[in-house]
Design an enzyme around this catalytic site. Structure first.
Site, PDB file in Angstrom:
ATOM      1  N   ASP A  15     -22.503  18.387   6.510  1.00  0.00           N
ATOM      2  CA  ASP A  15     -23.332  19.592   6.616  1.00  0.00           C
ATOM      3  C   ASP A  15     -23.043  20.562   5.478  1.00  0.00           C
ATOM      4  O   ASP A  15     -23.957  20.989   4.774  1.00  0.00           O
ATOM      5  CB  ASP A  15     -23.092  20.287   7.965  1.00  0.00           C
ATOM      6  N   GLN A 247     -16.905  18.342  -5.208  1.00  0.00           N
ATOM      7  CA  GLN A 247     -18.040  17.424  -5.232  1.00  0.00           C
ATOM      8  C   GLN A 247     -18.285  16.774  -6.593  1.00  0.00           C
ATOM      9  O   GLN A 247     -18.539  15.563  -6.652  1.00  0.00           O
ATOM     10  CB  GLN A 247     -19.285  18.149  -4.734  1.00  0.00           C
ATOM     11  N   GLU A 265     -24.831  11.614   5.090  1.00  0.00           N
ATOM     12  CA  GLU A 265     -25.976  11.894   4.219  1.00  0.00           C
ATOM     13  C   GLU A 265     -25.571  12.251   2.806  1.00  0.00           C
ATOM     14  O   GLU A 265     -26.109  11.691   1.844  1.00  0.00           O
ATOM     15  CB  GLU A 265     -26.809  13.033   4.819  1.00  0.00           C
ATOM     16  N   SER A 267     -22.749  11.859   0.869  1.00  0.00           N
ATOM     17  CA  SER A 267     -22.152  10.834   0.013  1.00  0.00           C
ATOM     18  C   SER A 267     -23.104   9.664  -0.196  1.00  0.00           C
ATOM     19  O   SER A 267     -23.052   8.985  -1.230  1.00  0.00           O
ATOM     20  CB  SER A 267     -20.819  10.352   0.585  1.00  0.00           C
TER      21      SER A 267
END
Length: 370
Positions: A15, A247, A265, A267
């Protein structure tokens, strides 16, 4: 545009992963003024160095980050756009301010390849209080919102993938030992593993140990904790544990790998942009609803049947077929076909407008009609 993005960290890091990428891209590429509301700053801090898990408000990468409370300060009222991620519902006091200004209100939905998404993308929902919420679906076609993808991503990826020296430098900085880097240069396959606890990781280790080509296995700390005990046989993969990282660095790990096992979702999308074969473990749902969503994506993904069989086996560990599926998918002819399919998938998806670009245009059109 001045926008607020609301994020509840429901489970794991997907999320906040999606919301943080979106916030940064809207701020940096689209030049929006972004406030990101997050209820769990401790989880946020694990994927983004520099986040203070105790700060009520802070700024990073051009984004104003607010610790989400049910009673926000009156000054933090609605502005041009409100984006609630995954139906998380802004606090009541903030919705009260929305009734005064009637901002563009977006519910950013989960990613899906199912065909019904196209007919629902962009639809409005009229509320009794006069506010209108629009549903925005990420997806894989021009009839959806697209996928998150930053400017210059392909160029940065290609530069790293074409340079052994750059890969060595990055992986060394991430804690990969020099002898492992030498193994990679000597032809060892690099596999990254990011999975849920239900994944048949031991079966993966068994299959890789039996493969003629040696394997380096890059695994985040805490993921598949029993993996080391499954890698004791001769020829077993060399496991390297990596810390949680920002990230952009996680993206680089995916770019360095020959094969990426990913989950959820965020990755999953990043592995697609690596233009390398990927195995997606979709988020498990009751009554195996997630398997229908998996099949919808596989119907679009151009990989050979052996790769599709592996992806299905990885998501159905009770079948016991994961090890054999790994062996079949890594056979020379199947692997060559899968690698080509991964490059084709990246090319076809990167030719479409990205999610942030589509969302910005969608909000601009709605703002004209207010």
């Amino acid at each position: 545009m001045q926008a607020d993005i609301f994020c509840r960290v429901v489970d794991n890091y997907g999320d906040i992963g999606v919301c943080w990428r979106l916030a940064r891209q809207l701020a940096q590429d689209c030049r929006w003024d972004i406030r990101l509301w997050v209820d769990d700053l401790a989880s946020f801090a694990r994927i983004q160095p520099g986040i203070d898990a105790h700060a009520a408000r802070q700024e990073l990468a051009g984004v104003d980050i607010v610790h989400w409370s049910d009673n926000p300060a009156p000054a933090l009222a609605a502005r041009d756009v409100v984006i609630e991620a995954f139906a998380c519902d802004p606090p009541a006091a903030f919705v009260d301010s929305m009734r005064r200004t009637h901002p563009v209100w977006i519910n950013l939905e989960y990613l899906s390849a199912e065909s019904w998404v196209e007919s629902c993308h962009g639809l409005p929902s009229q509320r009794p209080d006069g506010l209108v919420k629009h549903f925005f679906f990420p997806g894989f076609t021009t009839a959806t919102g697209g996928l998150l993808r930053e400017q210059n991503l392909s160029a940065e990826r290609d530069a790293l993938q074409q340079s052994t020296a750059l890969q060595d430098s990055f992986l060394r900085s991430a804690g990969v030992p020099d002898d492992v880097l030498a193994q990679r240069r000597g032809g060892a396959r690099t596999v990254s593993l990011f999975c849920y606890p239900s994944a048949p990781a031991a079966s993966l280790a068994t299959a890789l140990a039996a493969d003629q080509r040696p394997t380096v296995l890059l695994v985040p700390q805490g993921v598949a904790p029993a993996l080391e005990s499954a890698c004791q046989s001769p020829g077993a993969p060399r496991i390297v544990r990596l810390p949680f990282m920002a990230q952009p660095d996680f993206d680089r790990v995916l770019w360095c790998a020959d094969l990426n096992f990913v989950r959820g979702e965020d990755s999953f999308v990043r592995a697609a942009w690596a233009a390398r074969p990927l195995v997606w473990q979709i988020y498990p749902q009751e009554e195996n609803v997630h398997l229908e969503k998996l099949d919808a994506w596989l119907a679009r993904y151009p990989a050979p049947e052996s790769a599709q069989a592996l992806i299905r086996a990885w998501n159905q560990p009770e079948s016991g077929g994961a090890a054999a599926a790994v062996t079949a998918a890594l056979s020379p002819a199947e692997w060559t076909a899968w690698a080509a399919a991964a490059r084709d998938w990246d090319a076809s998806q990167s030719a479409l407008p990205g999610l942030a670009e589509n969302l910005a245009a969608f909000c601009a059109e709605l703002a004209k009609k207010r």
